[in-house]
Scaffold this motif. Structure first.
Motif, PDB file in Angstrom:
ATOM      1  N   GLU A  98       0.819  -1.118  -0.119  1.00  0.00           N
ATOM      2  CA  GLU A  98       0.006  -0.121  -0.179  1.00  0.00           C
ATOM      3  C   GLU A  98       0.911   1.056   0.079  1.00  0.00           C
ATOM      4  OE1 GLU A  98      -2.804   0.225   3.286  1.00  0.00           O
ATOM      5  OE2 GLU A  98      -4.048  -1.659   2.548  1.00  0.00           O
ATOM      6  N   LEU A  99       0.373   2.167  -0.577  1.00  0.00           N
ATOM      7  CA  LEU A  99       1.061   3.544  -0.688  1.00  0.00           C
ATOM      8  C   LEU A  99       1.531   4.110   0.438  1.00  0.00           C
ATOM      9  CD1 LEU A  99       2.543   5.830  -2.346  1.00  0.00           C
ATOM     10  CD2 LEU A  99       0.383   6.913  -2.432  1.00  0.00           C
ATOM     11  N   ASN A 100       0.561   3.841   1.568  1.00  0.00           N
ATOM     12  CA  ASN A 100       0.672   4.136   3.119  1.00  0.00           C
ATOM     13  C   ASN A 100       2.107   3.519   3.647  1.00  0.00           C
ATOM     14  OD1 ASN A 100      -1.383   6.210   2.831  1.00  0.00           O
ATOM     15  ND2 ASN A 100      -2.562   4.901   4.232  1.00  0.00           N
ATOM     16  N   GLU A 101       2.406   2.632   3.304  1.00  0.00           N
ATOM     17  CA  GLU A 101       3.659   1.710   3.826  1.00  0.00           C
ATOM     18  C   GLU A 101       5.051   2.224   3.070  1.00  0.00           C
ATOM     19  OE1 GLU A 101       2.240  -2.258   3.193  1.00  0.00           O
ATOM     20  OE2 GLU A 101       0.723  -2.147   4.717  1.00  0.00           O
ATOM     21  N   LEU A 102       4.996   2.931   2.038  1.00  0.00           N
ATOM     22  CA  LEU A 102       6.051   3.207   1.273  1.00  0.00           C
ATOM     23  C   LEU A 102       7.438   3.742   2.202  1.00  0.00           C
ATOM     24  CD1 LEU A 102       7.112   3.108  -1.661  1.00  0.00           C
ATOM     25  CD2 LEU A 102       6.320   5.484  -1.907  1.00  0.00           C
ATOM     26  N   ALA A 103       6.996   4.442   3.173  1.00  0.00           N
ATOM     27  CA  ALA A 103       8.353   5.220   3.852  1.00  0.00           C
ATOM     28  C   ALA A 103       9.021   3.796   4.679  1.00  0.00           C
ATOM     29  CB  ALA A 103       7.845   6.105   4.858  1.00  0.00           C
ATOM     30  N   SER A 104       8.603   2.873   4.725  1.00  0.00           N
ATOM     31  CA  SER A 104       9.160   1.839   5.664  1.00  0.00           C
ATOM     32  C   SER A 104       9.484   0.522   4.883  1.00  0.00           C
ATOM     33  CB  SER A 104       8.119   1.191   6.571  1.00  0.00           C
ATOM     34  OG  SER A 104       7.075   0.736   6.242  1.00  0.00           O
ATOM     35  N   ALA A 105       9.405   0.906   3.224  1.00  0.00           N
ATOM     36  CA  ALA A 105       9.614  -0.123   2.509  1.00  0.00           C
ATOM     37  C   ALA A 105      11.074  -0.191   2.137  1.00  0.00           C
ATOM     38  CB  ALA A 105       8.680  -0.154   1.145  1.00  0.00           C
ATOM     39  N   GLN A 106      11.643  -1.351   1.553  1.00  0.00           N
ATOM     40  CA  GLN A 106      13.111  -1.184   0.966  1.00  0.00           C
ATOM     41  C   GLN A 106      13.132  -0.724  -0.485  1.00  0.00           C
ATOM     42  OE1 GLN A 106      15.728  -2.493   2.713  1.00  0.00           O
ATOM     43  NE2 GLN A 106      17.123  -2.350   1.108  1.00  0.00           N
ATOM     44  N   VAL A 107      13.964   0.203  -1.037  1.00  0.00           N
ATOM     45  CA  VAL A 107      14.119   1.000  -2.105  1.00  0.00           C
ATOM     46  C   VAL A 107      14.347  -0.459  -3.133  1.00  0.00           C
ATOM     47  CG1 VAL A 107      15.404   2.466  -3.447  1.00  0.00           C
ATOM     48  CG2 VAL A 107      15.037   2.968  -0.947  1.00  0.00           C
ATOM     49  N   PRO A 108      13.603  -0.443  -4.191  1.00  0.00           N
ATOM     50  CA  PRO A 108      13.876  -1.325  -5.215  1.00  0.00           C
ATOM     51  C   PRO A 108      15.068  -1.229  -5.950  1.00  0.00           C
ATOM     52  CG  PRO A 108      12.196   0.121  -5.945  1.00  0.00           C
ATOM     53  CD  PRO A 108      12.449   0.491  -4.410  1.00  0.00           C
ATOM     54  N   ALA A 109      15.556  -2.324  -6.758  1.00  0.00           N
ATOM     55  CA  ALA A 109      16.707  -2.061  -7.424  1.00  0.00           C
ATOM     56  C   ALA A 109      16.651  -1.219  -8.838  1.00  0.00           C
ATOM     57  CB  ALA A 109      17.311  -3.503  -7.948  1.00  0.00           C
ATOM     58  N   HIS A 110      15.461  -1.353  -9.401  1.00  0.00           N
ATOM     59  CA  HIS A 110      15.443  -0.510 -10.562  1.00  0.00           C
ATOM     60  C   HIS A 110      14.449   0.684 -10.523  1.00  0.00           C
ATOM     61  CE1 HIS A 110      17.835  -3.169 -12.697  1.00  0.00           C
ATOM     62  NE2 HIS A 110      16.895  -4.370 -12.563  1.00  0.00           N
TER      63      HIS A 110
END
Length: 208
Positions: A98-110
């Protein structure tokens, strides 16, 4: 929970109940048997928790693309799932949040791919309502490429406003757009097809 863990834990719990209420068994033996079954159940639950956390970390760490959605009725989530399938079909790895969880997500490779609906006259949907609150924590995505699929209704003056704002926020922190936001009126098939064609052109080169 893993398919075999849940039924085993349920059987163990049932066994504890049977032992406790059984007749003709000494109290000390009841205690030992119940304690052993409870202990085994706790070991299984702990094992499952560790395994699940490891899988989540591995999935996030290994993602080539992170697909974040903000939806009110489920349409954006469905397009986000289709986006993941397209990426996986090309042999790349994709994670869905979910977009709300983006701040705690791992940055993707691409790249970061966002599918965002706009509700009412430019409002954020419930799964994207905290976007502004956490935008300060998104600096990790400053070096990331991104693309936005914005869903909305042209009958409202602020058509696709929320998706456009999300794209603007990412650009402001330094993220690089793969292409301009794709605006979609009421799920217009032609616009959605254009989104997937743009993605296909971006994903395939990233494989090499």
């Amino acid at each position: 929970m893993k398919s075999w863990v849940k039924p085993v834990v349920a059987v163990l719990c049932g066994g504890v109940v049977c032992v406790v209420f059984s007749d003709g068994v000494a109290a000390d033996r009841k205690f030992v048997a119940a304690a052993m079954m409870v202990g085994y159940a706790l070991v299984l639950l702990r094992f499952h928790k560790k395994t699940a956390l490891k899988q989540c970390r591995d999935t996030a760490r290994e993602s080539d693309y992170l697909v974040a959605y903000a939806t009110e009725t489920g349409t954006a989530r469905q397009f986000a799932k289709q986006t993941c399938k397209l990426i996986q079909k090309e042999g790349m790895r994709a994670s869905l949040i979910e977009l709300n969880e983006l701040a705690s997500a791992q940055v993707p490779a691409h790249a970061l791919l966002i599918v965002a609906s706009t509700t009412g006259n430019g409002d954020a949907p419930r799964t994207g309502g905290a976007w502004q609150e956490v935008s300060h924590a998104l600096q990790g995505f400053a070096s990331c490429s991104y693309a936005v699929l914005a869903l909305g209704d042209r009958s409202y003056p602020r058509f696709c406003c929320f998706g456009i704002e999300v794209a603007s926020d990412l650009r402001q922190i330094g993220a690089t757009p793969l292409f301009e936001p794709v605006l979609v009126h009421q799920g217009d098939p032609a616009s959605v097809k254009y989104w997937f064609s743009q993605l296909a052109q971006s994903v395939v080169p990233a494989k090499h």
